[in-house]
Each structure stands twice: as structure tokens, then as C-alpha cells.
Design an enzyme around this catalytic site. Sequence first.
Site, mmCIF file in Angstrom:
data_model
loop_
_atom_site.group_PDB
_atom_site.id
_atom_site.type_symbol
_atom_site.label_atom_id
_atom_site.label_comp_id
_atom_site.label_asym_id
_atom_site.label_seq_id
_atom_site.Cartn_x
_atom_site.Cartn_y
_atom_site.Cartn_z
ATOM 1 C CD GLU A 106 -3.005 0.798 2.358
ATOM 2 O OE1 GLU A 106 -3.443 1.803 2.966
ATOM 3 O OE2 GLU A 106 -3.339 -0.371 2.651
ATOM 4 C CG ASP A 108 -1.883 4.502 2.765
ATOM 5 O OD1 ASP A 108 -2.402 3.928 1.806
ATOM 6 O OD2 ASP A 108 -1.810 4.010 3.901
ATOM 7 C CD GLU A 110 -5.044 7.345 5.633
ATOM 8 O OE1 GLU A 110 -6.057 6.635 5.657
ATOM 9 O OE2 GLU A 110 -4.194 7.348 6.539
ATOM 10 C CG HIS A 123 -1.298 9.901 7.898
ATOM 11 N ND1 HIS A 123 -0.924 9.825 9.216
ATOM 12 C CD2 HIS A 123 -1.319 8.622 7.445
ATOM 13 C CE1 HIS A 123 -0.726 8.565 9.555
ATOM 14 N NE2 HIS A 123 -0.955 7.814 8.496
ATOM 15 C CB THR A 124 2.782 9.950 3.455
ATOM 16 O OG1 THR A 124 3.929 10.154 4.300
ATOM 17 C CG2 THR A 124 2.394 11.270 2.816
ATOM 18 C CG ASN A 125 1.864 4.097 6.662
ATOM 19 O OD1 ASN A 125 3.044 3.763 6.680
ATOM 20 N ND2 ASN A 125 0.979 3.611 7.526
ATOM 21 C CD GLU A 135 2.315 5.212 10.950
ATOM 22 O OE1 GLU A 135 3.507 5.125 11.344
ATOM 23 O OE2 GLU A 135 1.436 4.396 11.271
ATOM 24 C CD1 TRP A 200 -8.983 7.172 13.375
ATOM 25 C CD2 TRP A 200 -7.210 8.319 12.673
ATOM 26 N NE1 TRP A 200 -8.898 7.013 12.014
ATOM 27 C CE2 TRP A 200 -7.817 7.705 11.556
ATOM 28 C CE3 TRP A 200 -6.066 9.093 12.469
ATOM 29 C CZ2 TRP A 200 -7.319 7.841 10.265
ATOM 30 C CZ3 TRP A 200 -5.563 9.230 11.180
ATOM 31 C CH2 TRP A 200 -6.189 8.604 10.092
ATOM 32 N N GLY A 204 -6.007 13.675 17.494
ATOM 33 C CA GLY A 204 -6.075 12.371 18.140
ATOM 34 C C GLY A 204 -7.461 11.953 18.561
#
Length: 289
Positions: A106, A108, A110, A123-125, A135, A200, A204
Site C-alpha cells: 500500500e 497512502d 491521507e 498523512h503518508t504511509n 508514517e 483519531w 487524536g
Amino acid sequence: MATSSSPLPFLLIMMSLLIISCWVLATSASNFYQDFDISWGDGRAKILNNGDLLTLSLDKPSGSGFQSKNEYLFGKIDVQLKLVPGNSAGTVTAYYLSSQGPTHDEIDFEFLGNLSGDPYILHTNVFGQGKGNREQQFYLWFDPTANFHTYSVLWNPKHIIFSVDGTPIREFKNLESIGVRYPKDQPMRIYSSLWNADDWATRGGLVKTDWTQAPFTASYRNFNANACIWSSGASSCSSSSNNSNAWLAEELDSTSQQKLKWVRNNYMIYNYCTDSKRFPQGLPPECVA
């Protein structure tokens, strides 16, 4: 006379070439009807403007999403996206590539929603064979809700490069030589979704989705995939004999490396490679490398 009629065949040939070239351009142009299927949302996802625009919406009962018709094994893929404006706290707009199964790969993007006036978080992963936890998060240097901006992934056998408006923000290298899992064997589809993650997504989970602001809508246009299409166990790039797939060996040049450094120094807000508390037994090997 022969001299007066001789331009006619030439004109006919030129007109035919013009018609052919226009037809080629029309059929090769990206179109959401051709490239994607609406995968869920019960009518909340819409393809508009003869296939030039796609919108996803989220309300309290449901979000929505789409997926590519094709699977890809490596590609240079980009899309223009305009994010949910105003108070988007609790929402997530995800745009990613993924294979299927417990050992999936994957890549990502986001976009984590915000309270009005606060910045979005990008947000990347990267997952390799089911393992993620890589992350990195960034603020953007513009308002991603005011206009469309281009979000790109270059994925080839040696590098994954995330870019925003042509500026690289993250590079993930193939370091299988030191035991790091790298996505290179599983074809992936492109997916996107707009969904509620107020447990989240914003601070958070402290800030919940304000449903009085619904429906929340994100818009997409100008999708482009210069990519290897996977079909019947084979890649469309395997038989290519021209230079159109030069991106398969592309990497960051010195100018792009300077841009990447600028983003990391000014806009990165989280990097798993510096989170020693999260990895008490030692940072992942790619971080040390």
C-alpha cells in the site's frame, strides 16, 4: 490542369491526419468513466462534466469511494484534488494504491480534516507485504480547499516518491538488501474514499465531526497514470521498446533533493524515523540507513 488540382490530394491527406490525431487525443484523454468505478456510497460519489470531474461526499449515514478499473505494477500517477472546505474536523480524504490480502502492499495519501482556520495534515504511509507503521506527516504550504492541487506518486522498482504540485515531500527507497520490505511484486489498484474518522483524525480524536456542516465534499479532476497495467499475470510494460517508460528508472536529481529537504525542514510535523519512544528496541533499519 494538373497544377491546379495537385494540392487536393495533399489537403485530403492533411485533413485525414488531423482527424486521426484528434481522435487519438480524444481516446487517450483521461476520463473518470473510463478509468474508475464508484465502489460504495449509495449515490454520494458522482462523476460529472462528461467524466472530467468526480466528487465524493460524506454525511452522517455514510461516506463514499471509488477504485480504478485497472491494476498497476509500477507507475507515475497523479490527480488533482480539492479538499473538503471549512470545518472538516473528523473527516479523512484518502487517496492510495493497494493490493489485497493480509500481506498487502500500500502507498497512502491521507488528508486529515481540521477545524476552520487550522491546517490540514497530510498523512503518508508505505506498506510492504502487510507491514506498515511508516508514517510521515506534513502541513501544506497552501490552502488545499481553495483550489485544485496535484498529488503524485512515482512508484518504480527502486523508489517511491510522493509529490505535491511537483515538489517531492517524501522518498522511500528499495532497501531490501538490508531486510526492508518494499512493494514490488503485487499489482495495486488506485482507491479513494471520504469517511468519518473522528475517533483519531483530528487532534487524536479530541475534536469530533460536526454533522451540522454535512455533507462534506471533496473533488477530483485530471487523473493521469503513466503506468504499467497488470492483466492476466503480465505487465503492459514488459513488451515496451520505447522511452515512454523512462520513469521506471527515475530518481530525485539534485534540485529535487533540495526541494525535498526544504519540505522536511519547514513542513514535516511527524517522522516515524525519529520516534524512538515508539521503537524502544531500535529504529527500523531504513531509518538508520
